[in-house]
Design an enzyme around this catalytic site. Structure first.
Site, PDB file in Angstrom:
ATOM      1  N   ASN A   7      56.514 -33.840 -69.460  1.00 31.93           N
ATOM      2  CA  ASN A   7      56.203 -35.233 -69.807  1.00 31.93           C
ATOM      3  C   ASN A   7      55.112 -35.234 -70.876  1.00 31.93           C
ATOM      4  OD1 ASN A   7      54.922 -37.856 -69.782  1.00 31.93           O
ATOM      5  ND2 ASN A   7      56.076 -38.291 -67.929  1.00 31.93           N
ATOM      6  N   ASP A   9      53.739 -37.982 -72.349  1.00 31.82           N
ATOM      7  CA  ASP A   9      53.024 -39.254 -72.467  1.00 31.82           C
ATOM      8  C   ASP A   9      51.564 -39.064 -72.875  1.00 31.82           C
ATOM      9  OD1 ASP A   9      55.342 -40.424 -71.613  1.00 31.82           O
ATOM     10  OD2 ASP A   9      54.614 -40.968 -69.627  1.00 31.82           O
ATOM     11  N   HIS A  10      50.931 -38.021 -72.353  1.00 32.73           N
ATOM     12  CA  HIS A  10      49.492 -37.861 -72.581  1.00 32.73           C
ATOM     13  C   HIS A  10      49.182 -37.427 -74.006  1.00 32.73           C
ATOM     14  CE1 HIS A  10      48.243 -38.891 -68.556  1.00 32.73           C
ATOM     15  NE2 HIS A  10      49.252 -38.180 -68.116  1.00 32.73           N
ATOM     16  N   ARG A  18      42.685 -43.810 -80.333  1.00 36.21           N
ATOM     17  CA  ARG A  18      42.080 -44.138 -81.623  1.00 36.21           C
ATOM     18  C   ARG A  18      43.007 -45.012 -82.481  1.00 36.21           C
ATOM     19  NH1 ARG A  18      37.567 -41.223 -83.476  1.00 36.21           N
ATOM     20  NH2 ARG A  18      36.275 -40.793 -81.658  1.00 36.21           N
ATOM     21  N   HIS A  43      57.667 -41.919 -70.784  1.00 38.97           N
ATOM     22  CA  HIS A  43      57.666 -43.203 -70.086  1.00 38.97           C
ATOM     23  C   HIS A  43      57.319 -44.281 -71.103  1.00 38.97           C
ATOM     24  CE1 HIS A  43      56.037 -45.749 -66.447  1.00 38.97           C
ATOM     25  NE2 HIS A  43      56.909 -46.405 -67.203  1.00 38.97           N
ATOM     26  N   ARG A  45      56.361 -47.662 -71.436  1.00 38.43           N
ATOM     27  CA  ARG A  45      55.876 -48.758 -70.610  1.00 38.43           C
ATOM     28  C   ARG A  45      56.046 -50.097 -71.314  1.00 38.43           C
ATOM     29  NH1 ARG A  45      52.416 -48.379 -66.230  1.00 38.43           N
ATOM     30  NH2 ARG A  45      52.155 -46.270 -65.409  1.00 38.43           N
ATOM     31  N   ARG A  49      51.332 -48.831 -73.756  1.00 45.67           N
ATOM     32  CA  ARG A  49      49.965 -48.300 -73.781  1.00 45.67           C
ATOM     33  C   ARG A  49      49.896 -46.903 -74.375  1.00 45.67           C
ATOM     34  NH1 ARG A  49      48.496 -47.511 -67.448  1.00 45.67           N
ATOM     35  NH2 ARG A  49      49.106 -49.712 -67.423  1.00 45.67           N
ATOM     36  N   HIS A  50      50.993 -46.159 -74.369  1.00 44.95           N
ATOM     37  CA  HIS A  50      50.962 -44.827 -74.984  1.00 44.95           C
ATOM     38  C   HIS A  50      52.217 -44.589 -75.816  1.00 44.95           C
ATOM     39  CE1 HIS A  50      53.113 -44.024 -71.250  1.00 44.95           C
ATOM     40  NE2 HIS A  50      52.013 -43.976 -70.523  1.00 44.95           N
ATOM     41  N   GLU A  70      61.778 -42.486 -68.793  1.00 45.20           N
ATOM     42  CA  GLU A  70      61.270 -43.240 -67.649  1.00 45.20           C
ATOM     43  C   GLU A  70      61.013 -44.670 -68.089  1.00 45.20           C
ATOM     44  OE1 GLU A  70      58.911 -39.722 -65.198  1.00 45.20           O
ATOM     45  OE2 GLU A  70      57.766 -41.196 -66.332  1.00 45.20           O
ATOM     46  N   THR A 100      48.206 -44.717 -63.639  1.00 45.00           N
ATOM     47  CA  THR A 100      49.479 -44.018 -63.698  1.00 45.00           C
ATOM     48  C   THR A 100      50.329 -44.543 -62.557  1.00 45.00           C
ATOM     49  OG1 THR A 100      50.530 -41.821 -63.763  1.00 45.00           O
ATOM     50  CG2 THR A 100      48.664 -42.102 -62.258  1.00 45.00           C
ATOM     51  N   THR A 101      51.601 -44.153 -62.524  1.00 46.59           N
ATOM     52  CA  THR A 101      52.506 -44.663 -61.495  1.00 46.59           C
ATOM     53  C   THR A 101      51.980 -44.333 -60.111  1.00 46.59           C
ATOM     54  OG1 THR A 101      54.339 -44.310 -63.031  1.00 46.59           O
ATOM     55  CG2 THR A 101      54.892 -44.698 -60.731  1.00 46.59           C
ATOM     56  N   GLU A 151      64.175 -38.864 -57.969  1.00 43.83           N
ATOM     57  CA  GLU A 151      62.984 -38.065 -58.247  1.00 43.83           C
ATOM     58  C   GLU A 151      61.967 -38.388 -57.171  1.00 43.83           C
ATOM     59  OE1 GLU A 151      59.487 -37.320 -61.579  1.00 43.83           O
ATOM     60  OE2 GLU A 151      61.490 -37.956 -62.243  1.00 43.83           O
ATOM     61  N   HIS A 190      54.858 -35.838 -60.100  1.00 44.72           N
ATOM     62  CA  HIS A 190      53.648 -36.662 -60.033  1.00 44.72           C
ATOM     63  C   HIS A 190      52.509 -35.868 -59.397  1.00 44.72           C
ATOM     64  CE1 HIS A 190      51.551 -40.484 -60.604  1.00 44.72           C
ATOM     65  NE2 HIS A 190      50.831 -40.111 -59.565  1.00 44.72           N
ATOM     66  N   GLY A 191      51.512 -35.579 -60.217  1.00 41.98           N
ATOM     67  CA  GLY A 191      50.311 -34.907 -59.739  1.00 41.98           C
ATOM     68  C   GLY A 191      50.447 -33.408 -59.551  1.00 41.98           C
ATOM     69  N   GLY A 212      53.387 -33.404 -66.531  1.00 43.59           N
ATOM     70  CA  GLY A 212      52.816 -33.783 -67.808  1.00 43.59           C
ATOM     71  C   GLY A 212      51.339 -33.512 -67.964  1.00 43.59           C
ATOM     72  N   HIS A 213      50.507 -34.233 -67.196  1.00 42.38           N
ATOM     73  CA  HIS A 213      49.065 -34.230 -67.435  1.00 42.38           C
ATOM     74  C   HIS A 213      48.468 -32.841 -67.403  1.00 42.38           C
ATOM     75  CE1 HIS A 213      44.765 -34.741 -66.420  1.00 42.38           C
ATOM     76  NE2 HIS A 213      44.842 -35.753 -67.265  1.00 42.38           N
TER      77      HIS A 213
END
Length: 249
Positions: A7, A9-10, A18, A43, A45, A49-50, A70, A100-101, A151, A190-191, A212-213
């Site tokens: 993922n 997204d980050h 910025r 994702h 959204r 936001r990203h 997503e 986050t979700t 998922e 997730h996580g 992802g993160h």
């Protein structure tokens, strides 16, 4: 053997901090694939936001593995999916205030709406996965919706204290088995991070982990290709864990 969906997204989060043009998630997706990613997840959204629409459109043109989009179960997002034609759509809940979700879809309460969306996407040859908590009732509703994939939300496992992790892992293990009995294919995410991913990767029937993160965070130190290589090695060769094999009492 589970595969790895990265993922990104980050990457877009850093850019949007910025409101500039870098880092661009599109070439970063290519680096993730070079590192061994079996798929790219983004994702889009509703509040943008990203990830932005442009990112999704360019990723559709450049991703050579598979693109998993997503998105919330809304008409706006449905229109995007039908236009872009990702390789898979994963329907997720959205809350504008969340970082986050925060949990899985309430498929039971939204069954008729979700079933209609699943049918429309399937008619366009887009497979659908539903992001849900590891709960048998929700999994039964997923089957009834016509979705082919689920998922499993691994957040409670990832955030649990060490003494609670065997219980949460058992829930994931048993939910995977139940989902497969219902004829559903199973992903999870997730996580998950470099310290906790192996027991989940070792669950029989687990097909893909979306992460992802932690990969992006690791990439700050070693680069994205290497971060992906390290995560994929853990997923494809998970070590036995004292947590695995526990059952819910």
């Amino acid at each position: 053997m589970a595969s790895l969906g990265v993922n990104i997204d980050h990457i877009a989060n850093i850019r949007e901090a910025r409101h500039t043009v870098e880092p661009d998630p599109v070439p970063m997706a290519m680096l993730a694939e070079l590192g061994g990613a079996d798929g790219i997840t983004v994702h889009l959204r509703e509040d943008r936001r990203h990830v932005q629409d442009r990112d999704v459109e360019l990723l559709r043109q450049t991703v050579r593995s598979r693109l998993n989009l997503e998105m919330a179960a809304t008409e706006e997002m449905m229109a995007v999916a039908l236009r872009v034609q990702p390789d898979m759509v994963t329907l997720v809940p959205e809350n504008r205030q969340e970082v986050t979700t925060e949990g899985g879809l309430d498929v039971v309460a939204q069954l008729s709406t979700l079933a209609a969306m699943v049918e429309k996407l399937h008619n366009s040859n887009i497979p659908v996965s539903l992001f849900v908590d590891p709960d048998a009732t929700e999994l039964e509703a997923c089957r009834d919706s016509g979705a082919r994939w689920v998922e499993l939300h691994t957040g409670r496992y990832a955030e649990a204290e060490w003494k609670e992790q065997p219980y949460e892992l058992a829930r994931l293990n048993e939910s995977t088995a139940i989902a497969r009995q219902f004829g559903l294919r199973v992903n999870a995410g997730h996580g998950l991070n470099y310290q906790n991913v192996e027991p989940v990767a070792a669950i029989p029937g687990m097909e893909e982990l979306n992460i992802g993160h932690t990969v992006v965070a690791r990439a700050v130190a070693v680069g994205l290709q290497q971060a992906v290589r390290e995560m994929k090695a853990l997923i494809q060769n998970p070590r036995p864990s004292f947590l695995f094999g526990q059952t819910i009492g």
